[in-house]
Scaffold this motif. Structure first.
Motif, mmCIF file in Angstrom:
data_model
loop_
_atom_site.group_PDB
_atom_site.id
_atom_site.type_symbol
_atom_site.label_atom_id
_atom_site.label_comp_id
_atom_site.label_asym_id
_atom_site.label_seq_id
_atom_site.Cartn_x
_atom_site.Cartn_y
_atom_site.Cartn_z
ATOM 1 N N LEU A 257 34.370 30.843 45.078
ATOM 2 C CA LEU A 257 34.114 29.404 45.227
ATOM 3 C C LEU A 257 32.748 28.958 44.706
ATOM 4 C CD1 LEU A 257 35.761 28.457 48.646
ATOM 5 C CD2 LEU A 257 36.758 28.504 46.352
ATOM 6 N N PRO A 258 31.646 29.679 44.960
ATOM 7 C CA PRO A 258 30.349 29.218 44.436
ATOM 8 C C PRO A 258 30.340 29.117 42.912
ATOM 9 C CG PRO A 258 30.009 30.888 46.104
ATOM 10 C CD PRO A 258 31.478 30.884 45.798
ATOM 11 N N GLY A 259 30.960 30.093 42.242
ATOM 12 C CA GLY A 259 31.024 30.053 40.789
ATOM 13 C C GLY A 259 31.856 28.886 40.287
ATOM 14 N N ALA A 260 32.975 28.611 40.972
ATOM 15 C CA ALA A 260 33.816 27.482 40.581
ATOM 16 C C ALA A 260 33.084 26.162 40.775
ATOM 17 C CB ALA A 260 35.113 27.498 41.388
ATOM 18 N N LEU A 261 32.311 26.082 41.854
ATOM 19 C CA LEU A 261 31.517 24.873 42.104
ATOM 20 C C LEU A 261 30.476 24.693 41.012
ATOM 21 C CD1 LEU A 261 30.966 22.618 44.322
ATOM 22 C CD2 LEU A 261 29.128 24.120 45.100
ATOM 23 N N ARG A 262 29.766 25.754 40.712
ATOM 24 C CA ARG A 262 28.700 25.679 39.708
ATOM 25 C C ARG A 262 29.242 25.283 38.341
ATOM 26 N NH1 ARG A 262 25.983 24.693 36.431
ATOM 27 N NH2 ARG A 262 24.033 25.586 35.649
ATOM 28 N N GLU A 263 30.369 25.811 37.953
ATOM 29 C CA GLU A 263 30.944 25.507 36.645
ATOM 30 C C GLU A 263 31.313 24.039 36.506
ATOM 31 O OE1 GLU A 263 34.214 28.070 35.927
ATOM 32 O OE2 GLU A 263 32.997 29.907 35.847
ATOM 33 N N ALA A 264 31.614 23.382 37.619
ATOM 34 C CA ALA A 264 32.041 21.978 37.583
ATOM 35 C C ALA A 264 30.888 20.995 37.733
ATOM 36 C CB ALA A 264 33.074 21.732 38.681
ATOM 37 N N GLN A 265 29.656 21.477 37.909
ATOM 38 C CA GLN A 265 28.510 20.611 38.149
ATOM 39 C C GLN A 265 27.918 20.089 36.831
ATOM 40 O OE1 GLN A 265 26.702 23.407 41.527
ATOM 41 N NE2 GLN A 265 25.555 21.503 41.305
ATOM 42 N N GLU A 266 28.356 18.930 36.417
ATOM 43 C CA GLU A 266 27.895 18.375 35.153
ATOM 44 C C GLU A 266 26.451 17.868 35.229
ATOM 45 O OE1 GLU A 266 30.607 15.421 33.852
ATOM 46 O OE2 GLU A 266 32.321 16.811 33.674
ATOM 47 N N ILE A 267 26.091 17.206 36.341
ATOM 48 C CA ILE A 267 24.728 16.672 36.454
ATOM 49 C C ILE A 267 23.733 17.815 36.613
ATOM 50 C CG2 ILE A 267 23.202 15.118 37.729
ATOM 51 C CD1 ILE A 267 25.620 13.590 38.659
ATOM 52 N N PHE A 268 24.089 18.837 37.372
ATOM 53 C CA PHE A 268 23.199 19.979 37.531
ATOM 54 C C PHE A 268 22.964 20.679 36.201
ATOM 55 C CE2 PHE A 268 22.149 24.402 38.370
ATOM 56 C CZ PHE A 268 21.172 24.288 39.345
ATOM 57 N N ALA A 269 24.008 20.752 35.375
ATOM 58 C CA ALA A 269 23.866 21.394 34.080
ATOM 59 C C ALA A 269 22.832 20.679 33.221
ATOM 60 C CB ALA A 269 25.213 21.437 33.364
ATOM 61 N N LYS A 270 22.693 19.364 33.404
ATOM 62 C CA LYS A 270 21.746 18.585 32.616
ATOM 63 C C LYS A 270 20.346 18.580 33.221
ATOM 64 C CE LYS A 270 25.304 15.320 31.031
ATOM 65 N NZ LYS A 270 25.763 13.896 31.092
ATOM 66 N N GLU B 195 28.217 15.340 43.270
ATOM 67 C CA GLU B 195 26.845 15.818 43.170
ATOM 68 C C GLU B 195 25.888 14.723 43.616
ATOM 69 O OE1 GLU B 195 26.076 18.485 39.509
ATOM 70 O OE2 GLU B 195 27.647 17.119 38.843
ATOM 71 N N ASP B 196 24.738 15.120 44.150
ATOM 72 C CA ASP B 196 23.748 14.153 44.601
ATOM 73 C C ASP B 196 22.434 14.892 44.854
ATOM 74 O OD1 ASP B 196 24.051 11.089 45.863
ATOM 75 O OD2 ASP B 196 22.333 12.202 46.646
ATOM 76 N N VAL B 197 21.329 14.149 44.783
ATOM 77 C CA VAL B 197 20.041 14.752 45.126
ATOM 78 C C VAL B 197 19.993 15.146 46.600
ATOM 79 C CG1 VAL B 197 18.670 13.678 43.309
ATOM 80 C CG2 VAL B 197 19.061 12.435 45.441
#
Length: 285
Positions: A160-173, A194-196
Motif C-alpha cells: 500500500l505505501p508504494g501504491a500511494l506514493r506512485e499516485a502522488q502527483e503533487i508530491f512528485a512535483k 494530497e494536502d500540506v
C-alpha cells in the motif's frame, strides 16, 4: 481556484569533488492557503490547506466533528442543504475561494456547530487545534460495533505505501505534501487526496466518500503518508474505516482509541516490514 503548486526561484547549493557550487533555478512548492469554514454564515474554523477539493475537505471535516453522518432517514449529501464559496478577494481584487459557507439540513446539527465553534486557527500540522478539552476531541463514535468486512493479505498490505506514493502527483512535483489513500481489500486505490496537512488529506478522502453516499466505509483500509495520530484514528472511526495504516509511528492515544473503536492500526509501513498494533485478525498471513 488557487493553484496546487507555486513556482519560485531558488539557489541550490551542491557539494562536489571540486568543491561547493551554487546555481539559481526554478522550483515548485506545494501551495498553502487559509480556508475559512462558515456554518450558517457564522465562522466555525480556519484551516491551512492546499487549495483544491475544498468542498470535500469541508464535508470531511464536518464528518470528523460529528455534524454529518450516514443515517437511514437522511443519508449522505442530503444532510447538506448547501455548500458554496463566499466572496473573498486578494490585494488585486481577484476571488480567492478561501471561504466556504455550509448550511446543514438538521437544525440540531446547526446548533451543535455553534456550540463547537473553534476559537483559533487550525494549522496544517494539527487537526484538533482550538478544541477546549479532551472530551470535545474524542467524539462519540457512531459505529460502535466494528465491522469485519475487510480481509487483506499481508503482501497486499505491505504494497500500500508504494501504491500511494506512485499516485502522488503533487508530491512528485514538490516533495512537500502528505497523502491519504482509501484502498479495498484487494489493494485497489479508491480515492487519493494530497494536502500540506495530513489531516486535511484524510478529510478530503472522507468528504469525497460522504458526498458520494459511501459512508460507512466498511471493507476499506486508509493508508496515510505520515504518522498515525489520535485525530486520524478518530476520523477513520467516524467514517467507518476498518484499518488505518501509516508510514510513521502511532501514538499511544491513537492505539488506545483504535483498540476501543475496533480499528486495525498499523505503523512503520515501509514496504518490507509493518507493525500491527490493534486487531490483527483482518490481516491474512
Amino acid at each position: 481556484m488557487g493553484r496546487l503548486t507555486q513556482r519560485r526561484r531558488i539557489t541550490r547549493i551542491r557539494r562536489t569533488e571540486e568543491g561547493i557550487t551554487s546555481a539559481t533555478r526554478p522550483d515548485a512548492l506545494a501551495a498553502e492557503e487559509p480556508l475559512e469554514l462558515r456554518i450558517g454564515g457564522e465562522s466555525f474554523t480556519v484551516t491551512m490547506r492546499t487549495p483544491g477539493h475544498d468542498f470535500e475537505l469541508a464535508a470531511g471535516f464536518c464528518v470528523a466533528e460529528g455534524l454529518l453522518r450516514s443515517t437511514d432517514d437522511l443519508a449522505g449529501a442530503d444532510q447538506l442543504r448547501s455548500m458554496r464559496y463566499c466572496a473573498g478577494t486578494d490585494d488585486q481584487g481577484n476571488q480567492t475561494y478561501n471561504v466556504i459557507d455550509l448550511e446543514l439540513a438538521d437544525p440540531a446539527a446547526m446548533a451543535t456547530a455553534v456550540s463547537q465553534q473553534r476559537n483559533v486557527l487550525t494549522s496544517s500540522a494539527c487537526g484538533i487545534c482550538g478544541t477546549t478539552s479532551i472530551d470535545a476531541v474524542e467524539k462519540s463514535l457512531p459505529h460502535a460495533e466494528a465491522t469485519q468486512e475487510l480481509s487483506i493479505s499481508a503482501e497486499t498490505l505491505l504494497d500500500l505505501p508504494g501504491a500511494l506514493r506512485e499516485a502522488q502527483e503533487i508530491f512528485a512535483k514538490t516533495g512537500g505534501v502528505h497523502a491519504a489513500g482509501l484502498f479495498d481489500g484487494e489493494g485497489k486505490l479508491l480515492i487519493l487526496r494530497e494536502d500540506v496537512g495530513r489531516h486535511n488529506a484524510v478529510d478530503k478522502v472522507i468528504g469525497r466518500a460522504f458526498l458520494d453516499d459511501q459512508l460507512p466505509l466498511s471493507g476499506t483500509a486508509l493508508q496515510v503518508s505520515g504518522r498515525a495520530s489520535f485525530e486520524l484514528v478518530q476520523k477513520a472511526a467516524l467514517a467507518g474505516v476498518e484499518m488505518l495504516t501509516a508510514v510513521g509511528a502511532p501514538s499511544s492515544l491513537a492505539a488506545d482509541l483504535a483498540d476501543r473503536a475496533g480499528i486495525t492500526l498499523a505503523g512503520f509501513s515501509r514496504g518490507r516490514t509493518i507493525n500491527l498494533y490493534t486487531h490483527p485478525e483482518r490481516v491474512r498471513f
